[in-house]
Design an enzyme around this catalytic site. Structure first.
Site, PDB file in Angstrom:
ATOM      1  CG  LEU A  98      -1.908  -1.207   1.209  1.00  0.00           C
ATOM      2  CD1 LEU A  98      -2.518  -1.423   2.582  1.00  0.00           C
ATOM      3  CD2 LEU A  98      -3.005  -0.987   0.163  1.00  0.00           C
ATOM      4  CG  HIS A 114       6.196  -9.666   9.901  1.00  0.00           C
ATOM      5  ND1 HIS A 114       6.378  -9.630   8.542  1.00  0.00           N
ATOM      6  CD2 HIS A 114       7.359 -10.115  10.431  1.00  0.00           C
ATOM      7  CE1 HIS A 114       7.600 -10.029   8.252  1.00  0.00           C
ATOM      8  NE2 HIS A 114       8.227 -10.334   9.381  1.00  0.00           N
TER       9      HIS A 114
END
Lengths: 208, 208
Positions: A98, A114
């Site tokens: 993004l 993550h």
């Protein structure tokens, strides 16, 4: 009587199998997400199995593919997020990067999970199996997962939750990836979504 | 009957208060180190309180200071290690950096404990409170400690054990440092010493 703030409206952005989406759906169903509600699933890939999961859970689902929208991919995403009055965006195996414009627009409103204990094995180039390959190559005995806010730095935003997972003798990247999902990601992602949703609701930053 | 290998002969290298040395002494006394025995405490600082701890535990203790031995500091250390037929060297708050010659000579025979989950917050410049300051500055929710073999790369050797410790709201570098010691270092350092001593004993690499 004081009017209660509405629940945070959540969009989950996906590209693949959607196991983290499923963990969120299951947590909401089990009453573990009480301050937010998944209102939209948005996939960058029309073939993503995550779309099936959304359908099975009766959650509105849309596809915005970069291929079909090479020039206005993010604009289309923003359009969908606004149409559903989304407060909180959860990246759950969303493979598109993004832009800074996007992350600034939704500052402290985008969560990512993550598969490592940040700051280990994170940042550029560390995604998917590569993260676990790097952890095994370094010979760590503990790895884990991290949920963080997304900002313009890859895996650089404020950390919300972390959970450690032991590396076992004989682990390969795939067994380790799976165990990090089961023992860490599927737990701290729903818990973080609830935590941030509750914060938003308390401070009245939800959209309606 | 098969002749049993002797216990691994351990030297603990210190420079300061010696809390990790104390954890090792206590573990040996409690029967948690069964395959090794602390035979020598070696301090780079004549004022180190660790020397008192050695004396109280009736362990031979020597000082080799860099100030008094600017040219043959490591040679003096090697001399002492050889005089005591040391198999395994444990760095427990030892503040001097050892040369590549030294670490090669004692390859896989030097253990160090570092107060973070390597590869986070390690390497050049990360020692003492700085490690915890960096962890707090990054906002991690988990930190911990790592025991590793020492090679020529700072904090770069093979990892033996790691243990995670949660960062609490309100932690500063000092409270975090203390909790990482209590909850992680004092547990995994003795456990690692026992593990490596047992490996040495099994494979017959102890000196006698």
């Amino acid at each position: 009587m004081l009017k209660r703030q509405p629940k945070a409206r959540i969009a989950v952005l996906v590209s693949g199998g959607g196991t983290n989406l499923q963990a969120l759906i299951d947590a909401e169903r089990a009453g573990k997400i009480r301050n937010g509600k998944i209102e939209l699933v948005l996939s960058s890939n029309p073939e993503a199995y995550a779309l099936e999961r959304a359908k099975n859970a009766a959650i509105p689902a849309l596809t915005v593919s970069r291929k079909e929208h090479p020039d206005d991919f993010e604009a289309k995403i923003v359009e969908a997020l606004e149409a559903y009055s989304i407060d909180l965006i959860v990246l759950a195996g969303f493979l598109s990067i993004l832009s800074e414009d996007f992350t600034r627009r939704y500052d402290r409103r985008i969560l990512n999970v993550h598969p490592s204990l940040i700051p280990a094995f994170c940042g550029k180039g560390y995604y998917g199996l590569r993260v676990h390959e790097a952890a095994l190559a370094r010979g760590v005995r503990l790895t884990g997962a991290t949920v963080h806010f997304v900002n313009e730095i890859p895996d650089g935003g404020e950390i919300i939750m972390q959970k450690a997972v032991a590396v076992r003798e004989g682990d390969d990247a795939k067994t380790l990836q799976r165990r990090v999902m089961e023992e860490a990601e599927w737990k701290i992602l729903p818990a973080s979504v609830e935590k941030v949703s509750a914060m938003m609701r308390r401070s009245g930053v939800t959209v309606r």
